[in-house]
Design a protein around this motif. Structure first.
Motif, PDB file in Angstrom:
ATOM      1  N   CYS A  11      68.476 -30.101  35.252  1.00  0.00           N
ATOM      2  CA  CYS A  11      68.871 -29.358  34.059  1.00  0.00           C
ATOM      3  C   CYS A  11      67.669 -29.137  33.070  1.00  0.00           C
ATOM      4  CB  CYS A  11      69.984 -30.198  33.324  1.00  0.00           C
ATOM      5  SG  CYS A  11      70.409 -29.398  31.962  1.00  0.00           S
ATOM      6  N   LEU A  12      66.980 -30.095  32.716  1.00  0.00           N
ATOM      7  CA  LEU A  12      65.660 -29.976  32.185  1.00  0.00           C
ATOM      8  C   LEU A  12      64.589 -29.134  32.638  1.00  0.00           C
ATOM      9  CD1 LEU A  12      64.891 -33.823  30.780  1.00  0.00           C
ATOM     10  CD2 LEU A  12      65.694 -31.678  29.502  1.00  0.00           C
ATOM     11  N   ALA A  13      64.483 -29.170  33.974  1.00  0.00           N
ATOM     12  CA  ALA A  13      63.500 -28.066  34.743  1.00  0.00           C
ATOM     13  C   ALA A  13      64.167 -26.780  34.592  1.00  0.00           C
ATOM     14  CB  ALA A  13      63.670 -28.790  36.344  1.00  0.00           C
ATOM     15  N   ALA A  28      73.063 -29.896  24.995  1.00  0.00           N
ATOM     16  CA  ALA A  28      73.847 -30.674  25.910  1.00  0.00           C
ATOM     17  C   ALA A  28      73.005 -31.724  26.435  1.00  0.00           C
ATOM     18  CB  ALA A  28      74.284 -29.955  27.326  1.00  0.00           C
ATOM     19  N   VAL A  29      71.753 -31.522  26.404  1.00  0.00           N
ATOM     20  CA  VAL A  29      70.412 -32.561  26.852  1.00  0.00           C
ATOM     21  C   VAL A  29      70.449 -33.722  25.699  1.00  0.00           C
ATOM     22  CG1 VAL A  29      68.131 -33.091  27.374  1.00  0.00           C
ATOM     23  CG2 VAL A  29      69.186 -31.043  28.334  1.00  0.00           C
ATOM     24  N   ALA A  34      72.136 -39.319  24.224  1.00  0.00           N
ATOM     25  CA  ALA A  34      72.773 -40.084  23.203  1.00  0.00           C
ATOM     26  C   ALA A  34      74.063 -40.928  23.875  1.00  0.00           C
ATOM     27  CB  ALA A  34      73.285 -39.254  22.174  1.00  0.00           C
ATOM     28  N   LEU A  35      74.841 -40.250  24.911  1.00  0.00           N
ATOM     29  CA  LEU A  35      75.823 -41.102  25.649  1.00  0.00           C
ATOM     30  C   LEU A  35      75.188 -42.103  26.767  1.00  0.00           C
ATOM     31  CD1 LEU A  35      78.041 -38.001  26.710  1.00  0.00           C
ATOM     32  CD2 LEU A  35      78.355 -40.011  24.784  1.00  0.00           C
ATOM     33  N   SER A  36      73.988 -41.604  26.985  1.00  0.00           N
ATOM     34  CA  SER A  36      73.199 -42.469  27.966  1.00  0.00           C
ATOM     35  C   SER A  36      72.869 -43.935  27.274  1.00  0.00           C
ATOM     36  CB  SER A  36      72.071 -42.057  28.603  1.00  0.00           C
ATOM     37  OG  SER A  36      72.411 -40.989  29.344  1.00  0.00           O
TER      38      SER A  36
END
Length: 86
Positions: A11-13, A28-29, A34-36
């Motif tokens: 996703c970041l790439a 979303a990232v 935050a969820l991680s």
């Protein structure tokens, strides 16, 4: 559908290749980080996993690192949107 650890990298790439970063995927990232962070803290201190002291420390430090990334990303996104790029 299970999430693989390398999904975030993909996703970041994809986002990094855009000439202008779309705010939706960037948000979303940030939410994923935050969820991680929350999941790592939950696993470290809930007793769900039989961790040693070193394991708890490892997860706690990992959560702090991910939280710092999320904060830096959030601040960067706010500045990006404020300048009118997003």
């Amino acid at each position: 559908m299970s999430r693989r650890p390398d999904d975030g990298i993909v996703c970041l790439a994809l986002i990094a290749g855009y000439p202008r970063i779309p705010t939706g995927p960037a948000t979303a990232v940030i939410a994923g980080n935050a969820l991680s962070c929350a999941a790592m803290l939950l696993l470290a201190f809930s007793g769900l996993l039989p961790l040693t002291g070193l394991g708890i420390a490892f997860l706690a430090v990992g959560a702090v690192v991910v939280a710092v990334y999320a904060v830096v990303e959030f601040v960067g996104l706010r500045r990006y949107v404020r300048v009118g790029e997003g």
